[in-house]
Design an enzyme around this catalytic site. Structure first.
Site, mmCIF file in Angstrom:
data_model
loop_
_atom_site.group_PDB
_atom_site.id
_atom_site.type_symbol
_atom_site.label_atom_id
_atom_site.label_comp_id
_atom_site.label_asym_id
_atom_site.label_seq_id
_atom_site.Cartn_x
_atom_site.Cartn_y
_atom_site.Cartn_z
ATOM 1 N N ASP A 19 43.410 35.940 38.551
ATOM 2 C CA ASP A 19 42.279 35.041 38.079
ATOM 3 C C ASP A 19 41.141 35.134 38.425
ATOM 4 O O ASP A 19 40.853 35.958 39.681
ATOM 5 C CB ASP A 19 42.834 33.488 38.672
ATOM 6 C CG ASP A 19 41.738 32.457 38.204
ATOM 7 O OD1 ASP A 19 41.777 32.349 36.909
ATOM 8 O OD2 ASP A 19 41.028 31.944 38.991
ATOM 9 N N GLU A 25 41.897 39.171 34.904
ATOM 10 C CA GLU A 25 40.733 38.385 34.261
ATOM 11 C C GLU A 25 39.542 38.987 34.530
ATOM 12 O O GLU A 25 39.056 38.638 35.779
ATOM 13 C CB GLU A 25 41.036 36.914 34.504
ATOM 14 C CG GLU A 25 40.042 36.179 33.442
ATOM 15 C CD GLU A 25 39.723 34.823 34.124
ATOM 16 O OE1 GLU A 25 39.259 34.005 33.359
ATOM 17 O OE2 GLU A 25 39.601 34.624 35.283
HETATM 18 C C1 GLC Z 1 39.544 31.317 35.626
HETATM 19 C C2 GLC Z 1 40.539 30.528 34.608
HETATM 20 C C3 GLC Z 1 39.821 29.082 34.502
HETATM 21 C C4 GLC Z 1 39.669 28.757 35.823
HETATM 22 C C5 GLC Z 1 38.608 29.522 36.755
HETATM 23 C C6 GLC Z 1 38.720 29.111 38.032
HETATM 24 O O1 GLC Z 1 38.339 31.704 34.692
HETATM 25 O O2 GLC Z 1 40.951 31.083 33.608
HETATM 26 O O3 GLC Z 1 40.694 28.225 33.854
HETATM 27 O O4 GLC Z 1 38.793 27.202 35.631
HETATM 28 O O5 GLC Z 1 39.176 30.915 36.548
HETATM 29 O O6 GLC Z 1 40.048 29.512 38.697
#
Ligand code: GLC
Ligand code: CA
Length: 515
Positions: free
Chosen positions: A195, A246
């Site tokens: 994440d 991500e």
């Molecule tokens: C990422 C996740 C999102 C979350 C954020 C903070 O972007 O996909 O859903 O709110 O991180 O952890």
């Protein structure tokens, strides 16, 4: 060595909204186990679980209080272990979400840090004792990134104030995460979705954000050492485990740095996810993606939806079909019929591209964004923190419809935590599996045909610039018609996203062909 993740279809389960096994209106692991057959029938290779850890749910689980257990609302650790082995028995791999940038404010480290101004745990976070707020940075959910404790100190949170950022310069933070990885690798998980992977490292001088200067917390060079360390742990395990980042970055070159051979195996193609339904932009994203991945031997990924963005059938039915957090507004007129036609075409396009593909739960049912959630039921901190200017992400997180004529559509026994549109009586799994023309049937056929698409890169076929046409190997072609007119094609149709028009490929339609 098998490398399943090179061409896998990875299905994202958002545990709160997949299926409810105990009737409290919130999805859980019992619900997933009871509906594993849906994923087997769909033909997915892996499941990615959004966070399932104990959490106050201030950001739907992306605020983790304990990385080595399961949220009691979802079930138990023993149940997760059972689920992992049940999935494995079906040949389905398991990827879990790991949230390294921040913890929940309920995490024991942060609780200890709050307890006293001298607590050594303050070093694990970003505490400052200045009179004024330390910076004017704007948070990822909007608003300030600093909150004051009762004793007057400030702490940093790039997201909600219930998500304090960790200090990745501290060795304990690094060791803790290596240990968390091992904890789950020991339990058989096949990979991690990382994440907010580009945000971990902060410039300790806390400078302002200035265009053209190195960013104080986006994509700092030191972050790569973190993933190199993680990769060494992953590689020390047998089997074929994988790291997926991500990584939201405007530059494909900077993005690719996360995919160097000793870092992550792949990362979400967020440019593709956000791309408008526009042939020039899609072609550019596909070419950029292949250009930066190929020299690294990294796996490209193709994504059209997830739990953070507007559902494709809603988005593609609008005048502005691209996605951006800044421009996201509800109530913008949309033509769901057109959006659905395009979402079907986008599905076949993305599933024919070389690399791994992601399917976010409900995408295979063609669910639209629920834009009618009453304000008092909205939960997303984006909605609250933006002073209700941003509708938030609840609309793409509505519990799935499984069967029946009215809510909760077989989701569970109780009222679901977010309301389901009544129109979903026509979109249940039960209705769609009986209908060969449904979105679900299209996805099932696509995932099954996909297994015979030759490996290797794509070769563009000469075409009208508004038509995306490419071959994989000698025997397979995919043609997506984004022009305004029907176009001719040659080859034997394996699968089409919509009806053909007298042997021609109509606008907003994709075909898969045997050559
Ligand atoms: C990422 C996740 C999102 C979350 C954020 C903070 O972007 O996909 O859903 O709110 O991180 O952890
Ligand atoms: Ca439940």
């Amino acid at each position: 060595m098998s490398t399943w993740w090179r061409d896998a279809v990875i299905y994202q389960v958002y545990p709160r909204s997949f299926a409810d096994g105990n009737g409290d209106g919130i999805g859980d692991l019992a619900g997933v186990r009871a509906h594993l057959d849906h994923l087997v029938d769909l033909g997915v290779d892996a499941i990615w679980f959004s966070p399932w850890y104990p959490s106050p749910q201030a950001d739907a689980g992306y605020d983790v209080a304990d990385y080595r257990n399961i949220e009691p609302i979802f079930g138990t650790l023993a149940e997760a272990e059972t689920l992992i082995s049940e999935a494995h028995a079906h040949g389905i791999k398991i990827i879990i979400d790991i949230v390294p940038n921040h913890v929940s404010s309920a995490h024991p480290w942060f609780q200890a840090a709050l307890a006293s101004p001298d607590a050594p745990e303050r070093e694990l976070f970003w505490f400052r004792t200045s009179k004024e707020r330390p910076t004017d940075w704007e948070g990822e959910f909007g608003g300030t990134t600093w909150t004051q404790t009762e004793d007057g100190a400030w702490y940093l949170h790039l997201f909600d104030k219930a998500q304090p950022d960790l200090n990745w310069n501290h060795p304990r933070v690094r060791e803790e995460h290596l240990d968390i990885l091992r904890f789950w690798l020991d339990r058989g998980v096949d990979g991690f979705r990382v994440d907010s992977a580009a945000l971990l490292i902060k410039d300790p001088a806390l400078p302002p954000v200035v265009d053209g200067e190195p960013h104080p917390f986006h994509d700092r060079d030191e972050v790569h050492e973190v993933y190199r360390e993680w990769r060494r742990v992953i590689d020390s395990y047998e089997g074929d485990r994988t790291l997926i980042g991500e990584v939201w970055l405007p530059s494909p070159e900077r993005f690719a740095r996360y995919l160097r051979p000793d870092e992550m195996h792949s990362a979400f193609n967020l440019d593709f996810l956000c791309s408008p339904w526009d042939p020039a932009r899609l072609r550019e994203v596909i070419e950029d993606t292949i250009r930066v991945h190929e020299p690294l031997g990294a796996v490209a990924t193709w994504v059209i939806s997830n739990h953070d963005v507007t559902r494709p059938v809603t988005r593609y039915g609008r005048e502005e079909t691209g996605f951006s957090f800044a421009a996201k507004r509800e109530g913008t007129p949309t033509d769901l019929r057109l959006g659905t036609v395009r979402a079907r075409a986008a599905a076949l396009l993305s599933l024919a591209l070389p690399g791994a593909a992601y399917v976010y739960q409900g995408e295979e049912l063609g669910l639209e964004e629920n834009e009618d959630i009453p304000p008092e039921l909205r939960q997303d901190p984006m909605w609250h923190r933006s002073g209700h200017r941003d509708p938030g992400r609840d609309g793409c997180r509505v519990p799935l419809p499984w069967s029946g004529e009215e809510p909760p559509f077989g989701f569970g026994a109780g009222a679901p935590w977010l309301p389901q549109p009544r129109a979903w009586k026509d979109r249940t799994v039960a209705v769609q599996q009986a209908d060969p023309a449904s979105m679900l049937s299209l996805y099932r056929s696509a995932l099954s045909y996909r297994r015979s698409i030759p490996a290797g890169s794509l070769a563009w076929i000469d075409s009208d610039p508004d038509v995306l046409a490419f071959q994989r190997g000698d025997g397979f072609a995919c043609i997506a018609n984004l022009s305004a007119a029907a176009v001719p094609f040659t080859g034997t149709v394996l699968l089409a996203s919509g009806p053909l028009d007298d042997g021609l490929l109509p606008p907003d339609t994709t075909v898969w062909l045997a050559l």
